[in-house]
Motif scaffolding. Sequence first.
Motif, PDB file in Angstrom:
ATOM      1  N   ALA A  39      56.161  36.041   7.227  1.00  0.00           N
ATOM      2  CA  ALA A  39      57.350  35.586   6.507  1.00  0.00           C
ATOM      3  C   ALA A  39      57.028  34.290   5.782  1.00  0.00           C
ATOM      4  CB  ALA A  39      58.504  35.382   7.478  1.00  0.00           C
ATOM      5  N   ALA A  40      57.524  34.178   4.580  1.00  0.00           N
ATOM      6  CA  ALA A  40      57.292  32.964   3.794  1.00  0.00           C
ATOM      7  C   ALA A  40      58.125  31.827   4.376  1.00  0.00           C
ATOM      8  CB  ALA A  40      57.667  33.198   2.346  1.00  0.00           C
ATOM      9  N   SER A  41      57.549  30.654   4.385  1.00  0.00           N
ATOM     10  CA  SER A  41      58.288  29.502   4.894  1.00  0.00           C
ATOM     11  C   SER A  41      59.354  29.101   3.868  1.00  0.00           C
ATOM     12  CB  SER A  41      57.352  28.339   5.174  1.00  0.00           C
ATOM     13  OG  SER A  41      56.708  27.963   3.987  1.00  0.00           O
TER      14      SER A  41
END
Length: 107
Positions: free
Chosen positions: A79-81
């Motif tokens: 998951a992208a931060s």
Amino acid sequence: MSDSLSVVSVSENSRRRYPVEYKRQVVQESMVGGASIARVALAHGINANQLHNWRWQYRRGDFGPISQGPVLLPVQIRAASVPAQHQPAKVVNGQGILTSSGPVFSK
């Protein structure tokens, strides 16, 4: 790099003809990881451009069915931060007044 399949026939117009098995062997040799197309071609006494041509024909299926398909590698997607919220610019030396749409400068 054996020469067991290096049977070359020369036609009337001095064109060399290579058997499909030989072409397939040379192409597969050139597709080994870390192999140099120029080096493989030189070892077999052919031009590197000819080997590029054979590789294209091999992928197209001209030399029979390809024994090995593409190699698939496992991939993990994280998951992208969430990026930090940007803070509005600060007023420097009273030169502007901050509003919700940005600074407004007085004359």
